[in-house]
Write an enzyme that holds these catalytic residues in place. Structure first.
Site, mmCIF file in Angstrom:
data_model
loop_
_atom_site.group_PDB
_atom_site.id
_atom_site.type_symbol
_atom_site.label_atom_id
_atom_site.label_comp_id
_atom_site.label_asym_id
_atom_site.label_seq_id
_atom_site.Cartn_x
_atom_site.Cartn_y
_atom_site.Cartn_z
ATOM 1 N N TYR A 71 0.838 -1.212 0.000
ATOM 2 C CA TYR A 71 0.000 0.000 0.000
ATOM 3 C C TYR A 71 0.869 1.256 0.000
ATOM 4 O O TYR A 71 0.612 2.212 -0.725
ATOM 5 C CB TYR A 71 -0.906 -0.001 1.242
ATOM 6 C CG TYR A 71 -1.918 1.117 1.227
ATOM 7 C CD1 TYR A 71 -3.198 0.920 0.710
ATOM 8 C CD2 TYR A 71 -1.589 2.387 1.700
ATOM 9 C CE1 TYR A 71 -4.125 1.952 0.668
ATOM 10 C CE2 TYR A 71 -2.515 3.428 1.657
ATOM 11 C CZ TYR A 71 -3.778 3.198 1.142
ATOM 12 O OH TYR A 71 -4.689 4.222 1.102
ATOM 13 N N PHE A 123 -7.129 20.213 -24.640
ATOM 14 C CA PHE A 123 -7.833 18.980 -24.942
ATOM 15 C C PHE A 123 -9.158 19.013 -24.183
ATOM 16 O O PHE A 123 -9.300 19.748 -23.205
ATOM 17 C CB PHE A 123 -6.998 17.751 -24.559
ATOM 18 C CG PHE A 123 -7.705 16.471 -24.927
ATOM 19 C CD1 PHE A 123 -7.912 16.158 -26.255
ATOM 20 C CD2 PHE A 123 -8.212 15.629 -23.953
ATOM 21 C CE1 PHE A 123 -8.618 15.021 -26.613
ATOM 22 C CE2 PHE A 123 -8.907 14.484 -24.311
ATOM 23 C CZ PHE A 123 -9.107 14.177 -25.627
ATOM 24 N N ASP A 124 -10.141 18.232 -24.633
ATOM 25 C CA ASP A 124 -11.485 18.391 -24.053
ATOM 26 C C ASP A 124 -11.543 18.124 -22.552
ATOM 27 O O ASP A 124 -12.327 18.749 -21.853
ATOM 28 C CB ASP A 124 -12.562 17.609 -24.824
ATOM 29 C CG ASP A 124 -12.265 16.145 -25.012
ATOM 30 O OD1 ASP A 124 -11.149 15.728 -24.652
ATOM 31 O OD2 ASP A 124 -13.123 15.409 -25.533
ATOM 32 N N ASP A 214 0.886 19.623 -20.825
ATOM 33 C CA ASP A 214 0.013 18.459 -20.913
ATOM 34 C C ASP A 214 0.829 17.509 -21.790
ATOM 35 O O ASP A 214 0.894 17.646 -23.006
ATOM 36 C CB ASP A 214 -1.311 18.883 -21.564
ATOM 37 C CG ASP A 214 -2.247 17.709 -21.797
ATOM 38 O OD1 ASP A 214 -1.784 16.559 -21.729
ATOM 39 O OD2 ASP A 214 -3.435 17.943 -22.069
ATOM 40 N N ALA A 216 0.984 14.278 -22.626
ATOM 41 C CA ALA A 216 0.523 12.951 -23.053
ATOM 42 C C ALA A 216 1.353 12.366 -24.204
ATOM 43 O O ALA A 216 1.625 11.170 -24.236
ATOM 44 C CB ALA A 216 -0.949 13.025 -23.468
ATOM 45 N N LYS A 257 -0.981 7.222 -23.431
ATOM 46 C CA LYS A 257 -0.427 7.516 -24.758
ATOM 47 C C LYS A 257 1.060 7.146 -24.743
ATOM 48 O O LYS A 257 1.414 5.995 -24.945
ATOM 49 C CB LYS A 257 -0.624 8.991 -25.124
ATOM 50 C CG LYS A 257 -2.065 9.375 -25.447
ATOM 51 C CD LYS A 257 -2.878 9.598 -24.224
ATOM 52 C CE LYS A 257 -4.225 10.217 -24.523
ATOM 53 N NZ LYS A 257 -5.062 10.258 -23.345
ATOM 54 N N HIS A 448 -20.062 14.504 -26.390
ATOM 55 C CA HIS A 448 -19.827 13.555 -27.478
ATOM 56 C C HIS A 448 -19.768 12.104 -26.990
ATOM 57 O O HIS A 448 -20.007 11.184 -27.750
ATOM 58 C CB HIS A 448 -18.557 13.913 -28.252
ATOM 59 C CG HIS A 448 -17.353 14.099 -27.386
ATOM 60 N ND1 HIS A 448 -17.176 15.198 -26.587
ATOM 61 C CD2 HIS A 448 -16.282 13.312 -27.182
ATOM 62 C CE1 HIS A 448 -16.041 15.080 -25.938
ATOM 63 N NE2 HIS A 448 -15.480 13.945 -26.267
HETATM 64 N N1 F0G Z 1 -4.481 15.496 -22.594
HETATM 65 C C1 F0G Z 1 -4.442 15.135 -23.876
HETATM 66 C C2 F0G Z 1 -3.640 15.914 -24.842
HETATM 67 C C3 F0G Z 1 -5.166 14.014 -24.292
HETATM 68 O O1 F0G Z 1 -5.122 13.668 -25.565
HETATM 69 C C4 F0G Z 1 -5.913 13.289 -23.333
HETATM 70 C C5 F0G Z 1 -6.690 12.129 -23.711
HETATM 71 C C6 F0G Z 1 -5.900 13.705 -22.005
HETATM 72 C C7 F0G Z 1 -5.172 14.817 -21.666
HETATM 73 C C8 F0G Z 1 -6.676 12.988 -20.924
HETATM 74 O O2 F0G Z 1 -6.053 11.816 -20.579
HETATM 75 O O3 F0G Z 1 -7.687 10.007 -21.137
HETATM 76 O O4 F0G Z 1 -5.795 9.594 -19.582
HETATM 77 O O5 F0G Z 1 -7.692 10.991 -18.884
HETATM 78 N N2 F0G Z 1 -6.959 11.866 -24.869
HETATM 79 C C9 F0G Z 1 -7.665 10.713 -25.370
HETATM 80 C C10 F0G Z 1 -7.853 10.867 -26.848
HETATM 81 C C11 F0G Z 1 -8.903 10.381 -24.638
HETATM 82 O O6 F0G Z 1 -8.583 10.042 -27.418
HETATM 83 O O7 F0G Z 1 -7.251 11.748 -27.455
HETATM 84 P P1 F0G Z 1 -6.867 10.530 -20.022
#
Ligand code: F0G
Length: 457
Positions: A71, A123-124, A214, A216, A257, A448
């Site tokens: 843990y 990103f969304d 960010d 990713a 990613k 979406h």
């Molecule tokens: N930032 C970026 C640039 C992303 O592309 C994503 C996720 C996230 C943050 C959020 O990360 O999914 O681990 O919570 N992108 C996916 C996509 C969902 O399909 O582009 P997460």
């Protein structure tokens, strides 16, 4: 055209099948024409996302077996921490179960109602997390990013003048942090140059505003810098990544990613006090700071994945594979965003179906056609994702209507990509017959994912 030969061979397979056309049609109707609602088993080639869909290597699977599930203070955490520190140079490494959890925790600590958070393009999930806190997510990308055909080596760059303007308008008190999304997913998976990162960093430092990535797709961004930015040709990906991270105060990371795993994420931070606040909240929301909502084995897989993702043999194939699909489409005259992105090819829906107006979701018309025609799942990045109603009731539409064909890492071969290109070729021939859509029901946030649609006749 050079064939992007896979730098791996296949040790384990997962069967996929193209269902008969009538069954695909039935699934579309049952799902309200929302591809997020179609069972994955009914999909032939799944290009919905490159997130969490990577194939792990034999080394990552072996690492899973070594997970220490203690843990607190698990051995796997220390191994993970060491790898993240070596790549980023950032001292505080805090796991979270995925990117949006890291965003939520960071923003909950830093952002208050009325604040403004600039990014190249949010990103969304970062946008939604910021708006949920009553703040504004502001996009400051260079104008070139909004021209789908404009060739620019670093179309993800922040427009420094727009950022300066934002700082002048809102004042640093209302800007708790500045972000850069590397690569810029919502703008076509386009990279940000080292020079731009440096400039943003300097501006933020002058105004004492924390600067975050960010991150990713940090490895793909590093590869583009190596390929395209003068002075970086002879630098290793690890050196480039290290330099990029040297300019920021921290990052949020979706490990789904560029850590080549199916679940995971983290925050890496420079400031001790901020790290403490983040850890305090993490315990409440994700778990103890040495596991952050993950199993010990997940940390092992992330550590191994992060070491593989910065290898040049991996990255050169990765980027070439995506470009290969782009070239196949371009040869057929299908309008695609240029230059090709790092993780996906984006089809310009407005150019492919100009007869469908934005309020009828032209991108979704193509997404539906891809599934109808070839069992292929893609995602709309346009009005369905981003259009919003102003207080006066008018609709505001995004500047681009894109369909993203995201390529999972190490999953599909050249022939899968050829099939995708062939299917889009068939769709293009009948593009004039495609119909638009109308929303039947939708939630207030991230609509979406769960929206249901009706096809117009
Ligand atoms: N930032 C970026 C640039 C992303 O592309 C994503 C996720 C996230 C943050 C959020 O990360 O999914 O681990 O919570 N992108 C996916 C996509 C969902 O399909 O582009 P997460």
């Amino acid at each position: 055209m050079n064939i992007p030969v896979e730098p791996f061979k296949i040790k384990m397979v997962e069967p996929i099948q193209l269902l008969p056309r009538e069954e695909r049609e039935r699934w579309l109707r049952e799902a309200g024409f929302n591809l997020f609602k179609i069972p994955a088993e009914a999909v032939f080639i799944d290009l919905l996302t490159d997130s969490g869909t990577s194939a792990m290597s034999d080394r990552q699977w072996a690492a899973l077996m070594q997970g220490d599930e203690a843990y607190a203070q698990s051995r796997s955490f220390f191994r993970f921490q060491e790898v993240v520190q070596s790549i980023t140079g950032l001292p505080h490494v805090i796991p979270a179960h995925q990117g949006r959890a890291a965003e939520n925790i960071l923003f909950s600590v830093l952002v208050k109602p009325g604040d403004v958070v600039p990014n190249n393009i949010h990103f969304d999930t970062t946008r939604a997390n910021i708006e949920y806190l009553g703040a504004t997510a502001l996009d400051c990308v260079i104008d070139e990013a909004y021209d789908p055909y404009r060739e620019h080596p670093f179309k993800g760059n922040m427009d420094i003048h727009k950022l300066q303007q934002a700082i002048r308008t809102y004042g640093r008190e209302r800007i708790p942090l500045v972000m850069l999304t590397i690569t810029n997913n919502s703008g076509g998976g386009q990279p940000v140059s080292m020079e731009n990162i440096r400039q943003v960093s300097q501006l933020c430092r002058e105004h004492r505003i924390p600067f975050f990535f960010d991150a990713a797709r940090f490895a793909e961004n590093s590869f583009f810098i190596q390929q395209r930015e003068p002075g970086y040709q002879n630098k290793s990906i690890a050196d480039i990544a290290r330099e990029m991270f040297s300019y920021v105060d921290g990052c949020t990371m979706s490990a789904k990613k560029d850590a080549l795993v199916n679940i995971g994420g983290f925050l890496a931070l420079r400031d001790d006090e901020l790290a403490q606040k983040v850890k305090d909240l993490l315990i409440l929301k994700e778990g103890f700071p040495t596991y952050g909502g993950l199993a010990g084995r997940d940390l092992e897989a992330m550590a191994a994945g992060l070491q593989e993702v910065v290898q040049e043999s991996y990255l050169s194939h990765r980027v070439a594979q995506v470009a290969y699909l782009g070239q196949l489409l371009q040869e057929k005259g299908i309008p695609v965003v240029k230059p090709f992105g790092g993780h996906a090819i984006y089809v310009d829906a407005r150019a492919l179906v100009p007869h469908i107006p934005q309020e009828q979701f032209p991108g979704q018309a193509i997404v539906v056609a891809l599934y109808r025609e070839g069992g292929i799942r893609a995602v709309e990045i346009g009005s369905l994702m981003f259009a919003r109603q102003t207080e006066a009731g008018n609709w505001e539409f995004p500047r681009m209507e894109l369909v993203r064909l995201a390529i999972p890492r190490r999953v599909y071969t050249v022939s899968h990509l050829q099939f995708v290109a062939q299917t889009l070729g068939t769709i293009q021939q009948r593009a004039a017959d495609l119909k638009g859509f109308r929303i039947r029901s939708a939630p207030p946030f991230l609509r979406h994912f769960t929206v249901e649609l009706e096809e117009l006749q």
